[in-house]
Structures are given as C-alpha cells and as structure tokens.
Design a protein around this motif. Sequence first.
Motif, PDB file in Angstrom:
ATOM      1  N   ASN A 476       0.841  -1.195   0.000  1.00 49.20           N
ATOM      2  CA  ASN A 476       0.000   0.000   0.000  1.00 49.20           C
ATOM      3  C   ASN A 476       0.874   1.242   0.000  1.00 49.20           C
ATOM      4  N   ILE A 477       0.438   2.240  -0.751  1.00 53.10           N
ATOM      5  CA  ILE A 477       1.088   3.553  -0.761  1.00 53.10           C
ATOM      6  C   ILE A 477       0.076   4.559  -0.241  1.00 53.10           C
ATOM      7  N   ARG A 478       0.417   5.286   0.812  1.00 54.14           N
ATOM      8  CA  ARG A 478      -0.471   6.290   1.393  1.00 54.14           C
ATOM      9  C   ARG A 478      -0.343   7.580   0.575  1.00 54.14           C
ATOM     10  N   ILE A 479      -1.334   7.821  -0.262  1.00 51.59           N
ATOM     11  CA  ILE A 479      -1.273   8.922  -1.216  1.00 51.59           C
ATOM     12  C   ILE A 479      -1.257  10.265  -0.482  1.00 51.59           C
ATOM     13  N   ASN A 480      -0.296  11.111  -0.860  1.00 54.15           N
ATOM     14  CA  ASN A 480      -0.172  12.472  -0.324  1.00 54.15           C
ATOM     15  C   ASN A 480      -0.037  12.500   1.201  1.00 54.15           C
ATOM     16  N   ALA A 481       0.579  11.457   1.776  1.00 49.78           N
ATOM     17  CA  ALA A 481       0.770  11.419   3.230  1.00 49.78           C
ATOM     18  C   ALA A 481       1.703  12.550   3.674  1.00 49.78           C
ATOM     19  N   PHE A 482       1.376  13.188   4.807  1.00 51.44           N
ATOM     20  CA  PHE A 482       2.206  14.279   5.316  1.00 51.44           C
ATOM     21  C   PHE A 482       3.556  13.735   5.787  1.00 51.44           C
ATOM     22  N   GLY A 483       4.619  14.484   5.524  1.00 48.00           N
ATOM     23  CA  GLY A 483       5.958  14.072   5.931  1.00 48.00           C
ATOM     24  C   GLY A 483       6.531  12.958   5.082  1.00 48.00           C
ATOM     25  N   LYS A 484       5.933  12.696   3.911  1.00 46.95           N
ATOM     26  CA  LYS A 484       6.383  11.654   2.987  1.00 46.95           C
ATOM     27  C   LYS A 484       6.372  10.264   3.633  1.00 46.95           C
ATOM     28  N   ARG A 485       5.394  10.028   4.506  1.00 42.35           N
ATOM     29  CA  ARG A 485       5.220   8.689   5.096  1.00 42.35           C
ATOM     30  C   ARG A 485       4.332   7.861   4.159  1.00 42.35           C
ATOM     31  N   TYR A 486       4.839   7.594   2.984  1.00 41.97           N
ATOM     32  CA  TYR A 486       4.037   6.940   1.953  1.00 41.97           C
ATOM     33  C   TYR A 486       4.023   5.417   2.065  1.00 41.97           C
ATOM     34  N   TYR A 487       5.031   4.830   2.696  1.00 35.98           N
ATOM     35  CA  TYR A 487       5.361   3.435   2.431  1.00 35.98           C
ATOM     36  C   TYR A 487       4.804   2.472   3.485  1.00 35.98           C
ATOM     37  N   GLU A 488       4.125   1.419   3.001  1.00 35.36           N
ATOM     38  CA  GLU A 488       3.709   0.298   3.842  1.00 35.36           C
ATOM     39  C   GLU A 488       4.306  -0.968   3.243  1.00 35.36           C
ATOM     40  N   PRO A 489       5.465  -1.403   3.759  1.00 28.80           N
ATOM     41  CA  PRO A 489       6.171  -2.541   3.159  1.00 28.80           C
ATOM     42  C   PRO A 489       5.359  -3.836   3.211  1.00 28.80           C
ATOM     43  N   ALA A 490       5.512  -4.624   2.151  1.00 28.17           N
ATOM     44  CA  ALA A 490       4.821  -5.907   2.024  1.00 28.17           C
ATOM     45  C   ALA A 490       5.762  -7.046   2.405  1.00 28.17           C
ATOM     46  N   PRO A 491       5.201  -8.221   2.694  1.00 25.73           N
ATOM     47  CA  PRO A 491       6.042  -9.367   3.064  1.00 25.73           C
ATOM     48  C   PRO A 491       7.007  -9.770   1.950  1.00 25.73           C
ATOM     49  N   LYS A 492       8.166 -10.263   2.350  1.00 26.71           N
ATOM     50  CA  LYS A 492       9.103 -10.857   1.407  1.00 26.71           C
ATOM     51  C   LYS A 492       8.723 -12.324   1.223  1.00 26.71           C
ATOM     52  N   ARG A 493       9.645 -13.170   0.828  1.00 31.26           N
ATOM     53  CA  ARG A 493       9.305 -14.571   0.559  1.00 31.26           C
ATOM     54  C   ARG A 493       8.661 -15.219   1.788  1.00 31.26           C
ATOM     55  N   ASN A 494       7.525 -15.885   1.566  1.00 25.78           N
ATOM     56  CA  ASN A 494       6.853 -16.567   2.666  1.00 25.78           C
ATOM     57  C   ASN A 494       6.113 -17.795   2.148  1.00 25.78           C
ATOM     58  N   PHE A 495       5.907 -18.758   3.055  1.00 24.56           N
ATOM     59  CA  PHE A 495       5.348 -20.050   2.695  1.00 24.56           C
ATOM     60  C   PHE A 495       4.001 -20.275   3.383  1.00 24.56           C
ATOM     61  N   TYR A 496       3.208 -21.183   2.801  1.00 23.72           N
ATOM     62  CA  TYR A 496       1.941 -21.581   3.401  1.00 23.72           C
ATOM     63  C   TYR A 496       1.620 -23.008   2.976  1.00 23.72           C
ATOM     64  N   PHE A 497       0.723 -23.645   3.707  1.00 24.73           N
ATOM     65  CA  PHE A 497       0.247 -24.974   3.343  1.00 24.73           C
ATOM     66  C   PHE A 497      -1.182 -25.117   3.838  1.00 24.73           C
ATOM     67  N   GLY A 498      -1.896 -26.110   3.286  1.00 25.67           N
ATOM     68  CA  GLY A 498      -3.274 -26.276   3.707  1.00 25.67           C
ATOM     69  C   GLY A 498      -3.903 -27.542   3.175  1.00 25.67           C
ATOM     70  N   LEU A 499      -5.198 -27.699   3.480  1.00 22.02           N
ATOM     71  CA  LEU A 499      -5.940 -28.895   3.117  1.00 22.02           C
ATOM     72  C   LEU A 499      -7.361 -28.507   2.743  1.00 22.02           C
ATOM     73  N   ASN A 500      -7.857 -29.049   1.632  1.00 23.04           N
ATOM     74  CA  ASN A 500      -9.261 -28.927   1.245  1.00 23.04           C
ATOM     75  C   ASN A 500      -9.898 -30.296   1.343  1.00 23.04           C
ATOM     76  N   PHE A 501     -11.041 -30.361   2.024  1.00 15.77           N
ATOM     77  CA  PHE A 501     -11.739 -31.634   2.211  1.00 15.77           C
ATOM     78  C   PHE A 501     -13.209 -31.425   1.901  1.00 15.77           C
ATOM     79  N   SER A 502     -13.770 -32.242   1.023  1.00 16.95           N
ATOM     80  CA  SER A 502     -15.180 -32.064   0.658  1.00 16.95           C
ATOM     81  C   SER A 502     -15.836 -33.417   0.388  1.00 16.95           C
ATOM     82  N   PHE A 503     -17.150 -33.420   0.551  1.00 17.81           N
ATOM     83  CA  PHE A 503     -17.927 -34.621   0.200  1.00 17.81           C
ATOM     84  C   PHE A 503     -19.353 -34.207  -0.107  1.00 17.81           C
TER      85      PHE A 503
END
Length: 503
Positions: A476-503
Amino acid sequence: LPYFKTSAVFGAYQYQSIQRTRVFDWNNSSLVVHYDKRRSNGYRDFSGYKSNILNLKYLRDLNEKNKIVLQINYTDSPYAKDAGGLKLSEVEDDRRQSRKNNFDYDTYEKVKHVKTGFSWRHLNDDNSSFDSYFFYQKRDFNSKLPFNYGGIIFLERDYYGLGTKYSKEFFSDNKSRTITLGIDYSSQQDDRKRFKNNLGEKGDNTFDQIEKFKSTGVYFINQTSYTSGLLFRYGVRYDENRIGTDSEAFISLNKFNPSLGVSYSVSKSDNIYFSTGTSFETPTLNELSNNPNGNGLNKNLDPSSSVNYEIGWRKSASNILLQASAYLINTDNEILPYEIEQFPGKNFYRNVGSTLRKGVELSSTLSFDRGFFSLNYTLSKNRFKDFVLNGTDLSDNLIPGVPSQMLDLELLLKLSKNNTLILTNRLIGERYADNLNETLIGSYNIFNVKYSKRILKNSEFFIGVNNLFNQEFYDNIRINAFGKRYYEPAPKRNFYFGLNFSF
C-alpha cells in the motif's frame, strides 16, 4: 446438490484461515452456509488482525413464476491493527517496524457488520418480469488514529435500500427488443462521535454529529438485438441525492446520466463493440465529515462527474479467448485524499479539477490438454488536465497511486492425474505517491508458486510460496501522506500450506 467443504490454510506470520461451506438441498429450495475465520500477527510490527465471517443464503422456487432469495451476512473483526506509513529512510532502516506514533496511540480498527437482504423475481406469461429487492445494514465501527484531538472514532451506521425493475421482451422477424424500467431508493444514517486519543485511552468528546444521505434513482434501458449480429443499447438514469446533518439543512445533488452502446458480431467467434456514457459520484459521508475546517460537512467538496468511452474486440475459438479494448475517461472534480500536519494518518479530501484517464487492456486464455495459460495486461496514462494547488499548476502531472502498467500471468499444469502446479506472476508498474510527482514508486514483479496433490477422492493437500524471488515492494502507498510517510512494506518470501476436504 448437498455439499460440504472445509479448507484450512496455515502460513507465515502465524496466518490461519479456516473456511467451511455447507449446502443443503431440498425439492424447491436450498441453503448455503459459509463460515470464514482468519487471523494473523502480520508481517510488520503492530499489524495483526482477526476476523470472523458468517454468510447464509436461502433460495426457494415458490412456483414456476416466483423465486426468492434471502441472505444474511455477519462480520466480526475485533481488531485490525495499523502499523502506519513509513518514510523511505525508516523502511531502509527496518522495513518491518511500525510507525512509532501508531504504536503509542494504539492505532487499530474494530468492526461489527450485519447485512440482510431479500430479492424476489416474478415472471409474467407475456415475456415480462419484475425483479425487486430490499436490504438493511447495521455497522458498529471503532477506530483509533495516531494523534490526540479527535483520534478515537465511534460510528454507528444504519443503511437500507429497496428497488424494483420491470423488463419486457418484444420479438419480430429480424430482431428482439428488451426494455427495462427501474427505481432505486436508499437511506443511510451515520451517528459519528470523536474523542481525544490520550495515548490509547478515550478522552473528552470533540465531535458529535448525525449524518444523513438519501438517494433516489430512476432509469430506463432499451436494448435491440438484430439477427444480422448488430446490438444497439441506450439508457438514461436520473439520481437525486440529499445530504445533511442533524444541525445543517439538506443539500441536493442531482444528475442525469445517459449511456449508449453498440456491438456487432462479425461471426460466431468475432465481436466488436463501442460504448459511451456519463457517470456521477457524490462524496461519501466519510469524505464529507472529514472537514479540515472543523464540525459539519465539508461543503467545499463537490461531486465528481465523468464521460466514458470504450471500444473493444472479442474473439473466441475452440481453445483460445482473446479480448482487446481501449478506453478514455474525462472526469471533472475528481476526489483525492491528502493529509495535514495536525492530523497525520487521517485522510481529508478535495476536488482536483479535471483529469484524463486513457489506456488499453488486453486479455487472453489458452486452454490445452493439461491446463491453461492466461494473460491480462493494462497500459494506462492517468493525468491531471486542470489542477492548481496552492498556486502551483499541476496540469499534466500523473494522478498518484495509479500504476502505469499491470500484468497478470497464470499457468496451470496438470502434472499427473492427482498433481497440479500453478504459477502466477504479477507486474505492477511505476506510480507516483504525491500530486506534485516528486516521489516515484518503482515497479515490482511478484512470482508465486502453488503445488497441490489429491490425497483422497475429494480432498487435496497444497503447499505454496509467495514472492518466490524475495522482492522488496509495498502492498500500500499512502497517497499524499504528510511528511512523505508513503510506504507500507509488504512481506518478502513466505510459505503456506493447507488442506481442502469435501464430500
């Protein structure tokens, strides 16, 4: 058909997502129940969140001519912390840190939201139908902002609406014609209170106002389709909007909006089209209530209006779908956010004169025996046509926050009967963070990989990695933020896992 599905996902930063869907099916009706529970500690300090969502949808055929749908949606988010925007030097020092003021003032949002809705479709014997709806929403919202005066907000919202439309079809030897006549009405009331934020503790009341927004719209649409492949569509809509508070008289904002569209099927697989129309958007109650001059609504904030043009081409074949379009949007009084020194982290809003947005959009999907490949690309130039800010002429500057280009690629491969690999890539082009175009945010490219394996007849295990190449970017970039506080850093490399179960 009756159906049950459970999905569980676990990932970096203690991310957890549990989703359950249950479908009940009877002779003339069905019920869909969906539950979604999520939480995360967040990539940055002081950025965790938690949410619970429950959706119910009931569908019933009363008879051959009448169908109804009932919906209830409930959201409970007890907290969503706000790490705040950083200066570039702070990002370079520690991209995972929160802004100090956001931590000191315990900045977060809390919301409970309920929406109920009802729709009814009635079919007549003479190729005509009625579609009607009603909804009601209730929201309790509480937030803390990173400053003292008015830094704690309590909002109670009551919002309801109803409408109906009548459609009728006419047929002749070489054409069919459909006319639609409709009306919509909505009413919103916000009870907004602000208090001093004494480093996270509620202080004296600084603002207490009831805000009201009532809107009525009527519209007519005529569409004629010829056997030659030509389709012609035109319409007009009139909206009357009344906005006021418990201490101010209502103001009226009214507008006619015509539209026109033409398409032609060159063959069964080729279609070209053109459309044009106007649109009208009033400021929201939130935008109006954030008044830099104090209490009351910001009467200096005007509605924005646009004229839109689009031309395009579609082609389909046995295994490929192609689409290309070009658009141009002229807007007067576009609304953009800005901040002031006394209230850092709080958005105020102003009109920016006129803007011009133009671009091209390309998309394609190629299917093959073991999967598919899709591409979506947008190239645009979005600039101010007429905007003077504090004596500085910003005409021809680019509108902040809008990327110059975006590219999404997805490749799905069936490695075998039970194994699937999905590769996705997103490119976001350069964009400016401010109206003055002094701070350019660089482009970035994010590559994701997901592998899934069917382990039972209707279940699968999956594992994935986001941002495989460990790019540094901002979600996210905070548009026209005072003091040039524009930046909201995003995550770097990250992992996930999961399971889908249906019937």
